[in-house]
Design a protein around this motif. Structure first.
Motif, mmCIF file in Angstrom:
data_model
loop_
_atom_site.group_PDB
_atom_site.id
_atom_site.type_symbol
_atom_site.label_atom_id
_atom_site.label_comp_id
_atom_site.label_asym_id
_atom_site.label_seq_id
_atom_site.Cartn_x
_atom_site.Cartn_y
_atom_site.Cartn_z
ATOM 1 N N VAL A 63 49.042 47.404 36.253
ATOM 2 C CA VAL A 63 47.688 46.841 36.342
ATOM 3 C C VAL A 63 47.614 45.554 37.154
ATOM 4 C CG1 VAL A 63 46.977 47.763 34.099
ATOM 5 C CG2 VAL A 63 47.816 45.420 34.246
ATOM 6 N N VAL B 237 31.001 58.568 44.619
ATOM 7 C CA VAL B 237 31.640 59.823 45.016
ATOM 8 C C VAL B 237 31.626 60.743 43.802
ATOM 9 C CG1 VAL B 237 33.803 60.868 45.793
ATOM 10 C CG2 VAL B 237 33.047 58.681 46.745
ATOM 11 N N ILE C 19 47.437 42.739 39.969
ATOM 12 C CA ILE C 19 46.817 42.784 41.295
ATOM 13 C C ILE C 19 47.861 43.216 42.324
ATOM 14 C CG2 ILE C 19 45.861 41.242 43.077
ATOM 15 C CD1 ILE C 19 44.498 39.732 40.655
ATOM 16 N N GLY D 55 40.492 39.587 37.356
ATOM 17 C CA GLY D 55 41.817 39.161 37.805
ATOM 18 C C GLY D 55 41.748 38.003 38.778
ATOM 19 N N LYS D 56 42.507 36.933 38.487
ATOM 20 C CA LYS D 56 42.490 35.802 39.430
ATOM 21 C C LYS D 56 43.820 35.060 39.539
ATOM 22 C CE LYS D 56 40.381 32.294 36.431
ATOM 23 N NZ LYS D 56 41.474 31.359 36.268
ATOM 24 N N ASN D 57 44.767 35.310 38.631
ATOM 25 C CA ASN D 57 46.059 34.626 38.736
ATOM 26 C C ASN D 57 46.991 35.419 39.644
ATOM 27 O OD1 ASN D 57 45.098 32.744 36.964
ATOM 28 N ND2 ASN D 57 46.014 33.721 35.165
ATOM 29 N N GLY E 220 36.599 53.276 46.372
ATOM 30 C CA GLY E 220 36.885 52.179 45.448
ATOM 31 C C GLY E 220 37.108 50.875 46.185
ATOM 32 N N ARG F 232 37.376 44.852 39.721
ATOM 33 C CA ARG F 232 37.732 44.020 38.558
ATOM 34 C C ARG F 232 38.226 42.610 38.906
ATOM 35 N NH1 ARG F 232 41.196 48.204 35.453
ATOM 36 N NH2 ARG F 232 40.833 49.452 37.325
ATOM 37 N N GLU G 15 32.055 52.593 47.946
ATOM 38 C CA GLU G 15 32.065 51.875 46.662
ATOM 39 C C GLU G 15 30.754 52.128 45.913
ATOM 40 O OE1 GLU G 15 33.994 49.855 44.536
ATOM 41 O OE2 GLU G 15 32.110 49.887 43.414
ATOM 42 N N ALA G 16 30.875 52.468 44.623
ATOM 43 C CA ALA G 16 29.685 52.783 43.822
ATOM 44 C C ALA G 16 28.827 51.536 43.544
ATOM 45 C CB ALA G 16 30.110 53.420 42.504
ATOM 46 N N TYR H 10 53.757 38.114 44.381
ATOM 47 C CA TYR H 10 52.744 39.106 44.788
ATOM 48 C C TYR H 10 52.754 39.209 46.327
ATOM 49 C CZ TYR H 10 50.379 39.209 40.160
ATOM 50 O OH TYR H 10 50.055 39.374 38.835
ATOM 51 N N GLY I 87 37.956 47.927 44.828
ATOM 52 C CA GLY I 87 38.826 46.962 44.152
ATOM 53 C C GLY I 87 40.053 46.739 45.030
ATOM 54 N N ILE I 88 41.040 45.982 44.511
ATOM 55 C CA ILE I 88 42.179 45.622 45.357
ATOM 56 C C ILE I 88 42.988 46.852 45.794
ATOM 57 C CG2 ILE I 88 43.681 45.018 43.379
ATOM 58 C CD1 ILE I 88 43.612 43.495 46.969
ATOM 59 N N SER I 89 43.040 47.899 44.962
ATOM 60 C CA SER I 89 43.793 49.106 45.366
ATOM 61 C C SER I 89 43.165 49.698 46.616
ATOM 62 C CB SER I 89 43.777 50.154 44.242
ATOM 63 O OG SER I 89 44.303 49.633 43.060
HETATM 64 C C1 LIG Z 1 39.498 40.303 32.618
HETATM 65 C C2 LIG Z 1 40.641 40.685 33.508
HETATM 66 C C3 LIG Z 1 41.568 39.720 33.896
HETATM 67 C C4 LIG Z 1 42.637 40.059 34.714
HETATM 68 N N1 LIG Z 1 43.500 39.080 35.131
HETATM 69 C C5 LIG Z 1 44.486 39.387 36.014
HETATM 70 C C6 LIG Z 1 45.273 38.364 36.608
HETATM 71 O O1 LIG Z 1 45.015 37.168 36.386
HETATM 72 N N2 LIG Z 1 46.274 38.714 37.465
HETATM 73 C C7 LIG Z 1 46.551 40.028 37.747
HETATM 74 O O2 LIG Z 1 47.495 40.297 38.503
HETATM 75 N N3 LIG Z 1 45.780 41.035 37.240
HETATM 76 C C8 LIG Z 1 44.739 40.732 36.412
HETATM 77 N N4 LIG Z 1 43.922 41.728 35.933
HETATM 78 C C9 LIG Z 1 44.171 43.115 36.365
HETATM 79 C C10 LIG Z 1 43.611 43.400 37.756
HETATM 80 O O3 LIG Z 1 42.548 42.534 38.050
HETATM 81 C C11 LIG Z 1 43.084 44.849 37.844
HETATM 82 O O4 LIG Z 1 44.038 45.757 37.327
HETATM 83 C C12 LIG Z 1 42.813 45.221 39.305
HETATM 84 O O5 LIG Z 1 41.882 44.304 39.868
HETATM 85 C C13 LIG Z 1 42.272 46.637 39.387
HETATM 86 O O6 LIG Z 1 42.017 46.935 40.756
HETATM 87 P P1 LIG Z 1 41.666 48.421 41.202
HETATM 88 O O7 LIG Z 1 41.279 48.349 42.628
HETATM 89 O O8 LIG Z 1 42.769 49.354 40.849
HETATM 90 O O9 LIG Z 1 40.417 48.854 40.299
HETATM 91 P P2 LIG Z 1 38.943 48.242 40.326
HETATM 92 O O10 LIG Z 1 38.971 46.805 40.670
HETATM 93 O O11 LIG Z 1 38.295 48.673 39.057
HETATM 94 O O12 LIG Z 1 38.272 49.005 41.556
HETATM 95 C C14 LIG Z 1 37.857 50.348 41.473
HETATM 96 C C15 LIG Z 1 36.500 50.448 42.160
HETATM 97 O O13 LIG Z 1 36.139 51.823 42.246
HETATM 98 C C16 LIG Z 1 34.749 51.936 42.084
HETATM 99 N N5 LIG Z 1 34.451 53.307 41.673
HETATM 100 C C17 LIG Z 1 34.781 53.912 40.496
HETATM 101 N N6 LIG Z 1 34.348 55.196 40.509
HETATM 102 C C18 LIG Z 1 33.773 55.397 41.705
HETATM 103 C C19 LIG Z 1 33.146 56.528 42.322
HETATM 104 N N7 LIG Z 1 33.046 57.710 41.688
HETATM 105 N N8 LIG Z 1 32.620 56.391 43.567
HETATM 106 C C20 LIG Z 1 32.727 55.190 44.253
HETATM 107 N N9 LIG Z 1 33.306 54.081 43.710
HETATM 108 C C21 LIG Z 1 33.830 54.198 42.462
HETATM 109 C C22 LIG Z 1 34.425 50.897 41.013
HETATM 110 O O14 LIG Z 1 33.063 50.519 41.073
HETATM 111 C C23 LIG Z 1 35.380 49.753 41.392
HETATM 112 O O15 LIG Z 1 34.779 48.805 42.226
HETATM 113 C C24 LIG Z 1 42.819 41.409 35.128
HETATM 114 C C25 LIG Z 1 41.890 42.378 34.746
HETATM 115 C C26 LIG Z 1 40.805 42.030 33.956
HETATM 116 C C27 LIG Z 1 39.795 43.079 33.565
#
Ligand SMILES: Cc1cc2nc3c(=O)[nH]c(=O)nc-3n(C[C@H](O)[C@H](O)[C@H](O)COP(=O)(O)OP(=O)(O)OC[C@H]3O[C@@H](n4cnc5c(N)ncnc54)[C@H](O)[C@@H]3O)c2cc1C
Length: 446
Positions: free
Chosen positions: A419, A229, A421, A62-64, A16, A47, A39-40, A69, A18-20
């Protein structure tokens, strides 16, 4: 005889981008592990939703970034990509014909406006929770002691019954729609601290977006893009590797790793662990996700002024219209979320009609000028935000216990601490610390 391989001899994968996952992978890399991020998608960021509007890079997700943080800010600082500019928490709503502005930079005005929104019993309840959050940072995240107590006492019924109708409609609903894409009857009191914490922070944005941090990350940590994966390779109760499929319908291969962090949303994690741990997969599949559509429109002139930069709406599919940045008030971000905002028709005609309707409201309520659209970008997520589960602390305990049965596996993601960032970055950092502890435990040579 004891032998412990050096960190560099240990190969670990983070799934994955994303930020996690980014946070987990950077930590493991810094601790010397031979780390690979899988990453897929064809790009990093998840996100954050990096996309292009009229030739410029924008973020549709997500951008704020709150001033609190700390984990995320450390991540960007370590990558040398931490040029922040102030944005504030600025959301206005229309109540009885008046525009009420909640702005983290103007605390007195915001408190007066919140006082107009509910009964004194509700406001006392809200103030007590806010005091807990100010006193103890852990209350900003899921799983804290105080909010575990709230969960035990109140999660039999949804959040819609916790506060009175007036406060729910005017303040609670916009908060949970904004942070979870959910209605108050779809989330639970025990997770409400994460929402209130967002209201109590001040916000900045990265002046150049997240891309410089993503580029700096990819220059340090090996990244395997376009690779999905599909499962875990388990032997003798321990994770030995991952099953990977490259591209669409690509052939599967098993790649060996000594440890794995799954930093994917709960439903995706459920799919990956299903064959190894069906009961864990079923529990993860309980986590609810809600959709959202973001429409970014660039206009030929500023639409918002400096005092009112966002309007929250509860009478229609668009839940929020806000300026893209403090200076970029000619770009408007329209967010469609909540029950009425779950769009199924994403055709240009329908988006055009919806945008026109909100433009009229901005003119009517804020006196916004009639501006011409120059560029439009539409981004839809079927699963934009997690809305968690009721009794989240018991869910977490059960997940932890089941993950503990698979040595070398750790989980991170938006459903663990929240949820935001920051909550995602903390979950990634914590997963990396647990995996490090596991991998550095001395083993017996067979
Ligand atoms: C429109 C919107 C606005 C937001 N605004 C804010 C904000 O302003 N401030 C804030 O703090 N938060 C905000 N959030 C929340 C925050 O952005 C998200 O909760 C956070 O970015 C999620 O990060 P993540 O890494 O957990 O998941 P993701 O960013 O979804 O990353 C998971 C990754 O795993 C990959 N993946 C999934 N399955 C597989 C697999 N089987 N094999 C390989 N890769 C895989 C996906 O492609 C993805 O890239 C917002 C969210 C959204 C949708």
């Amino acid at each position: 005889m004891d032998f412990t391989p050096t960190a560099a001899q240990r190969r670990v994968a983070v799934v994955g981008g994303g930020i996690s996952g980014l946070t987990a992978a950077l930590r493991l890399h810094q601790r010397g592990y031979d780390t690979e991020l899988v990453e897929a998608a064809d790009t990093l960021g998840g996100r954050f939703g990096v996309a292009v509007l009229g030739g410029r890079q924008v973020m549709t997700g997500g951008k704020n970034i709150g001033r609190r943080y700390t984990t995320f800010r450390r991540f960007t600082a370590e990558l040398g990509a931490d040029d922040y500019e102030s944005f504030g928490y600025n959301a206005s709503r229309v109540k009885d014909g008046r525009v009420l502005t909640l702005d983290s930079e103007k605390r007195g005005q915001t408190l007066r406006n919140i006082r107009r929104m509910g009964s004194s019993r509700d406001l006392a309840r809200l103030a007590a929770m806010a005091a807990r959050i100010r006193l103890d940072d852990s209350n900003r995240f899921l799983g804290s002691r105080y909010f575990s107590g709230v969960s035990r006492r109140h999660d039999r019924a949804p959040l819609s019954t916790f506060f009175g109708r007036e406060l729910t409609d005017s303040l609670i609903r916009p908060m949970v729609i904004r942070n979870n894409g959910a209605e108050p009857d779809e989330v639970y009191p025990g997770t409400f601290g994460t929402n209130l914490a967002m209201l109590l922070d001040h916000y900045d944005q990265l002046a150049h977006g997240i891309q410089p941090a993503l580029d700096a990350f990819a220059a340090r940590v090996p990244v395997r893009l376009g690779t999905r994966v599909t499962g875990l390779d388990i032997r003798d109760g321990a994770v030995r590797g991952l099953r990977l499929a490259e591209g669409d319908g690509g052939t599967e291969e098993t790649v060996a790793y000594d440890g794995v962090v799954l930093a994917t949303p709960a439903y995706a994690t459920a799919g990956i662990v299903r064959s190894a741990q069906p009961a864990l997969a079923r529990r993860l599949a309980d986590v609810r996700y809600f959709p959202s559509t973001v429409v970014l429109v660039e206009y030929d002139r500023p639409v918002f002024d400096e005092n009112v930069r966002a309007l929250a709406m509860d009478d229609g599919p668009c839940s929020n219209a806000g300026s893209y940045g403090m200076q970029e008030r000619h770009i408007v971000r329209y967010t469609y979320s909540g029950r009425e905002g779950r769009l199924t028709d994403l055709s240009p005609e329908h988006i055009d009609k919806l945008t026109g309707e909100v433009e009229e409201k901005l003119v009517e309520h804020l006196g916004a000028p009639r501006a011409e659209r120059v560029h439009t970008l539409v981004k839809h997520w079927d699963a934009a935000y997690s809305g968690y589960v009721p009794h989240h602390p018991s869910f977490l305990a059960e997940v932890r216990e089941r993950v503990g049965r698979l040595a070398g596996l750790e989980l991170a993601g938006d459903y663990i601490q929240g949820v935001s960032i920051e909550a995602c970055a903390r979950s990634g950092s914590a997963a990396a610390a647990r995996l490090t502890a596991h991998l550095s435990t001395p083993r017996e040579r067979a």
